[in-house]
Design an enzyme around this catalytic site. Sequence first.
Site, PDB file in Angstrom:
ATOM      1  N   ALA A  69       0.846  -1.201   0.000  1.00  0.00           N
ATOM      2  CA  ALA A  69       0.000   0.000   0.000  1.00  0.00           C
ATOM      3  C   ALA A  69       0.877   1.245   0.000  1.00  0.00           C
ATOM      4  CB  ALA A  69      -0.917   0.001   1.214  1.00  0.00           C
ATOM      5  N   THR A  70       2.051   1.141   0.592  1.00  0.00           N
ATOM      6  CA  THR A  70       2.972   2.284   0.567  1.00  0.00           C
ATOM      7  C   THR A  70       3.284   2.663  -0.880  1.00  0.00           C
ATOM      8  OG1 THR A  70       3.933   1.648   2.688  1.00  0.00           O
ATOM      9  CG2 THR A  70       5.281   3.062   1.286  1.00  0.00           C
ATOM     10  N   ASN A 149      -4.897   4.032  11.506  1.00  0.00           N
ATOM     11  CA  ASN A 149      -4.201   2.832  11.963  1.00  0.00           C
ATOM     12  C   ASN A 149      -3.785   2.906  13.422  1.00  0.00           C
ATOM     13  OD1 ASN A 149      -2.514   4.856  10.637  1.00  0.00           O
ATOM     14  ND2 ASN A 149      -0.798   3.617  11.289  1.00  0.00           N
ATOM     15  N   GLN A 177      -6.736   0.088   6.501  1.00  0.00           N
ATOM     16  CA  GLN A 177      -7.288  -0.467   7.743  1.00  0.00           C
ATOM     17  C   GLN A 177      -8.800  -0.670   7.661  1.00  0.00           C
ATOM     18  OE1 GLN A 177      -5.521  -1.507  10.322  1.00  0.00           O
ATOM     19  NE2 GLN A 177      -3.512  -0.652   9.797  1.00  0.00           N
ATOM     20  N   SER A 194      -4.013  -3.048   1.136  1.00  0.00           N
ATOM     21  CA  SER A 194      -2.858  -3.919   1.377  1.00  0.00           C
ATOM     22  C   SER A 194      -3.346  -5.304   1.786  1.00  0.00           C
ATOM     23  CB  SER A 194      -2.022  -3.309   2.500  1.00  0.00           C
ATOM     24  OG  SER A 194      -0.875  -4.078   2.736  1.00  0.00           O
ATOM     25  N   HIS A 196      -1.800  -7.724   3.562  1.00  0.00           N
ATOM     26  CA  HIS A 196      -1.462  -8.321   4.862  1.00  0.00           C
ATOM     27  C   HIS A 196      -2.310  -7.800   6.013  1.00  0.00           C
ATOM     28  CE1 HIS A 196       1.323  -5.244   6.804  1.00  0.00           C
ATOM     29  NE2 HIS A 196       1.359  -4.796   5.558  1.00  0.00           N
ATOM     30  N   CYS A 315       5.523   1.149  11.962  1.00  0.00           N
ATOM     31  CA  CYS A 315       6.576   1.828  11.199  1.00  0.00           C
ATOM     32  C   CYS A 315       7.333   2.818  12.075  1.00  0.00           C
ATOM     33  CB  CYS A 315       5.989   2.605  10.026  1.00  0.00           C
ATOM     34  SG  CYS A 315       4.703   1.734   9.198  1.00  0.00           S
TER      35      CYS A 315
END
Length: 372
Positions: A69-70, A149, A177, A194, A196, A315
């Site tokens: 997603a980044t 998040n 999220q 994303s 995961h 992060c």
Amino acid sequence: MIYLDYQATTPVAPEVAVAMQPWVSEKFANPHSPSRAGHEAAAAIEVARKHVERAIGLASGSVAFTGSATEALNWALKGTVEKLEPKRNRIITLATEHAAVLDTCEWLAGRGVDLTVLPVRPDGLLDLELLERELDQRVALVAVMLVNNEIGVLQPVSEIADMAHRVGALMLCDAVQGLGRLVIPHGPDLVAVSAHKIHGPKGIGALWMRKGAEPAPFIHGGGQERGLRSGTLSPQLCVGFGAGAQLAHERCQRDYDHVCRLWHAAVEALGAGWTINGSTAHRYHGNLNIRRDGLDAARLLADLRDVAFSLGSACASGSGRPSHVLRALGLDYRQSRSSVRLGFGRYTTQRELVEACGRIAAAAKSQERLLA
Ligand code: PLP
């Protein structure tokens, strides 16, 4: 170990592991090659794409797979700026966005983009009147996440998209999220997700793009993904993402009800003395970010090594910096150092959550006794 860090990542669903297995072991064809095996891999990727698009649930657009997603957020922001009309040079975002948005916006600001980072109210929500005052014909993009998040609050994405559209701007929504956990509201032109975070594999994300709103390509090369995002796709990761999305879509209501029950059980098990960070009314209930006066949250984490919870974003947690999200709510340094995030979901049982909360509460009280 009791796992309470569902915002950092989620356990891979057994169904996802089963779906990925043949693509990890015997099926290794390049999905872009014209061989029969290549066609089979390409077909599996298209099925996966449909599942991700169905889970996103928005009309008139399609998904391109990315490495995370980044990457999707970098692409959306940088690729939109590249296509800007000369008079539209502004991006508006929020102080509580993920680093993938904030740092990319700062990078763009260093290259001449006019960046406005709006504050949020003490409950973590955007004041829509403030946004209204900021919007003008120079705005190209408004970037606001669906579910935060760190604190779980839900921004009014549809209203924000409508307001952006009224001045001719696009709206980018980081729905990492929210995917599979909530219905994604209609309105955004670009949506980053994303795998995961929905019980899929790490190393794959996607950007959903409304037809006509596709950003300029960010990664150049072999012209995969309709020329928008080059690079050989990984059938195993795409299939895993698709299986995770299918499951999340089918179980969305069931998972949501489970998470709401867990939230109430956790709040009760923690007992008195805790304050919830962020709005309790507008939120996703699988995120419980709490603080307690005088608590040393880092020590609490160290004292309870067999409970996996966190101080905030995975992060940023290595940086030692207090959370930018908690600071944006107006919390001072001590209050953010006294905050922890509990994240739970599909595979969390009420019993383990209540046990973990009981241990967290007991460890917090024992800190207080030592200080007294
Ligand atoms: N946006 C939000 C809200 C997130 O929580 C995360 C991951 O923590 C990301 C973006 C980045 O996702 P990825 O890990 O796929 O790069």
